[in-house]
Design a protein around this motif. Structure first.
Motif, short mmCIF file in Angstrom:
data_model
loop_
_atom_site.label_atom_id
_atom_site.label_comp_id
_atom_site.label_asym_id
_atom_site.label_seq_id
_atom_site.Cartn_x
_atom_site.Cartn_y
_atom_site.Cartn_z
N PRO A 84 -45.35 -34.79 8.72
CA PRO A 84 -45.30 -36.13 8.14
C PRO A 84 -46.65 -36.54 7.59
O PRO A 84 -47.69 -36.04 8.02
N TYR A 85 -46.67 -37.44 6.64
CA TYR A 85 -47.92 -37.87 6.02
C TYR A 85 -47.73 -39.24 5.39
O TYR A 85 -46.60 -39.68 5.12
N LYS A 86 -48.85 -39.92 5.16
CA LYS A 86 -48.85 -41.21 4.48
C LYS A 86 -49.64 -41.17 3.18
O LYS A 86 -49.34 -41.88 2.24
N ARG A 87 -50.70 -40.35 3.15
CA ARG A 87 -51.61 -40.33 2.01
C ARG A 87 -51.64 -38.93 1.40
O ARG A 87 -51.75 -37.94 2.11
N ILE A 88 -51.57 -38.86 0.07
CA ILE A 88 -51.60 -37.59 -0.66
C ILE A 88 -52.90 -37.53 -1.45
O ILE A 88 -53.22 -38.46 -2.21
N MET A 89 -53.64 -36.43 -1.30
CA MET A 89 -54.90 -36.25 -2.04
C MET A 89 -54.90 -34.86 -2.66
O MET A 89 -54.67 -33.87 -1.96
N VAL A 90 -55.16 -34.79 -3.95
CA VAL A 90 -55.37 -33.52 -4.63
C VAL A 90 -56.84 -33.48 -5.03
O VAL A 90 -57.29 -34.27 -5.84
N ALA A 99 -50.70 -37.10 -8.18
CA ALA A 99 -49.51 -36.63 -7.47
C ALA A 99 -48.53 -37.77 -7.27
O ALA A 99 -48.92 -38.93 -7.09
N GLU A 100 -47.25 -37.41 -7.31
CA GLU A 100 -46.21 -38.38 -7.00
C GLU A 100 -45.27 -37.78 -5.97
O GLU A 100 -45.13 -36.56 -5.86
#
Length: 503
Positions: A84-90, A99-100
């Motif tokens: 599980p995650y809340k924040r996406i970083m590339v 990112a979407e």
């Protein structure tokens, strides 16, 4: 056109085959096609030292994942995470990859070749995405060390003058590379070298009884292009007393063992490192001088267009060992630092060199709210106790601590001969001048605590040697989240306010 690495063991002597582990965390789709996701180890936290053993406890590492892609076209990447995650970083942020997330799939487009990292909430259990340009073997029959598709258990590969080594994109080579007194060597390809089979047997990283991924002594005209390197036993890429070295588009990753520096350039000249990804556990790209080669200076060294990640220590570093008369014409340019360790841009003149004409230019540095401080492990039963703290790396540091005094007990105490200090040098030098940091952009997580209301991006200058002076230390056009660094909003440490000019 795009393709990807698929590592399959072609067993011939028994019914048993090696199966390379795949990720249980990520599924990855590229232009609609699912590709293999492999695993490696990275450090779980910045905890370095020796602690009575030459090998780090594997419990201090954690699993990460990677895909190794080859393309000459834009790639649409889709990732499904079991965590599980809340924040996406590339990362790196400077690439502007957006990112979407929709219905459990993370989607983004890579429009250019390079090395990227997908992080979900933090760096823990990250996904490396390597997207290299295709590299073909021009002449397989006349390539001395040719590794075609498959999993190979090569051990120590000793290269001689005029030899080439090719690693196919579908080749995973368990082994390391060594050369001494050789010239005109080339290592290239889109595959991976893995040093898992090597154990560290002593404290030293200078000697040849532990290799690391690549080790070269007294060589000329080296070219290393495209290959990936993981799980080194010590320093990963070692260039000792070499001349005319080109390192282009390599990926150093999956490093977690003690003292796994990324690239160490030692008493060498005309070295060019470019377009590479270096995630080291210890210092990332380091320029050193040691007594064995103290008559050869470090000159004409350029590091550019690289993505750098330091878990513990320094990212772009001179020293701590500086056994030679001079360091000059050294440039770090157009690099992204996604994790800076203790110090992002660093000069440690630990011996007697005159260090001058050093430029750090067009650097992006990311300060992350989930990074924790580095800790030196001094006992085998000691636990890492800084998981709830936030690391605030020093942006720029110029110091000259005494290397021999700091490490006498561990490195010099049991020598047959007295602690060496080459004749005619002494501590009267160890000076640093004409060192410039220019056009630096800092991405600063707003959740990181500030110092007296200022962004906590410290600048450190410290003179340990009486009578040795630092001068012409310049910081020009540094911006933190778009705000220009000035003398009024800078955080100075020790003698920095007196000795550093800020424009």
């Amino acid at each position: 056109m795009f393709s990807y690495s698929k590592f399959e063991h072609r067993y011939t002597k028994s019914i048993f085959k090696h199966i390379e582990p795949v990720s249980s965390v990520y599924r990855v789709f590229v232009n609609g096609e699912e590709v293999p996701v492999y695993t490696c180890r990275i450090s779980a936290y910045p905890f370095n030292g020796w602690a009575g053993s030459h090998q780090r406890d594997v419990q201090q590492a954690e699993a990460a994942s990677y895909v190794n892609l080859v393309s000459d076209e834009p790639l649409r990447i889709e990732v499904v995470s079991a965590r599980p995650y809340k924040r996406i970083m590339v990362k790196p942020y400077s690439k502007g990859v957006k990112a979407e997330e929709k219905e459990g799939r993370i989607s983004f487009t890579l429009r250019e070749n390079g090395q990227y990292v997908l992080e979900l909430d933090s760096y823990h259990h990250c996904l490396y995405i390597f997207n290299g340009r295709p590299i073909a073997c021009e002449d397989p029959e006349n390539t001395a060390h040719y590794f075609g598709p498959g999993i190979h258990f090569a051990g120590k590969i000793v290269m001689k003058s005029g030899e080439k080594m090719y690693v196919d994109k579908d080749a995973l080579v368990y082994g390391c590379v060594f050369a001494e007194n050789a010239e005109n060597i080339e290592i290239y390809g889109n595959g991976i070298l893995d040093d898992s089979g090597e154990e560290r047997v002593s404290l030293q990283c200078y000697e040849d009884y532990t290799n690391g991924n690549l080790k070269f002594y007294d060589c000329k005209n080296l070219k290393i292009r495209g290959v990936g390197m993981k799980n080194s036993a010590i320093w990963c890429v070692n260039v000792f007393h070499c001349e005319n070295v080109e390192i282009d588009g390599i990926s150093v990753f999956g490093q977690w063992r003690y003292n796994t520096d990324g690239i160490d350039i030692v008493n060498s000249q005309n070295v060019h490192v470019k377009n590479s990804f270096v995630h080291s556990f210890d210092d990332t790209i380091v320029i050193k001088g040691i007594d064995r080669y103290c008559d050869t200076d470090n000159k004409h060294i350029l590091v550019e267009n690289c993505v750098l990640w330091c878990d513990w220590g320094r990212t772009c570093e001179i020293g701590l060992e500086t056994s030679c008369n001079e360091y000059s014409d050294i440039v770090f340019r157009n690099c992204d630092i996604v994790r800076a360790g203790d110090i992002a841009l660093d000069v440690q003149n630990g011996d007697w060199a005159e260090v001058h004409d050093v430029l750090f230019e067009n650097i992006n540095v990311e300060y992350n709210r989930f990074d924790t401080p580095s800790v030196m492990q001094t006992g085998e039963n000691q636990k890492y106790d800084a998981k709830d703290k936030v690391a605030v790396p020093i942006l720029f540091s110029v110091v000259n601590p005494r290397f021999r005094e700091l490490y006498y007990d561990s490195l010099f105490k049991n020598l047959d001969e007295p602690m060496p200090v080459p004749t005619g040098t002494g501590y009267r030098q160890a000076c640093c001048h004409d060192i410039t940091l220019r056009n630096v952009n800092v991405y600063y997580d707003e959740d990181i605590p500030r110092t007296d209301g200022k962004y906590s991006v410290p600048i450190l200058v410290r003179e340990y040697v009486e009578g040795v002076h630092f001068y012409n230390l310049k910081v020009e056009n540094v911006k933190i989240n778009g705000e220009k660094l000035t003398r009024e909003n800078a955080v100075f440490m020790d003698d920095a306010e007196r000795l550093v000019e800020i424009k």
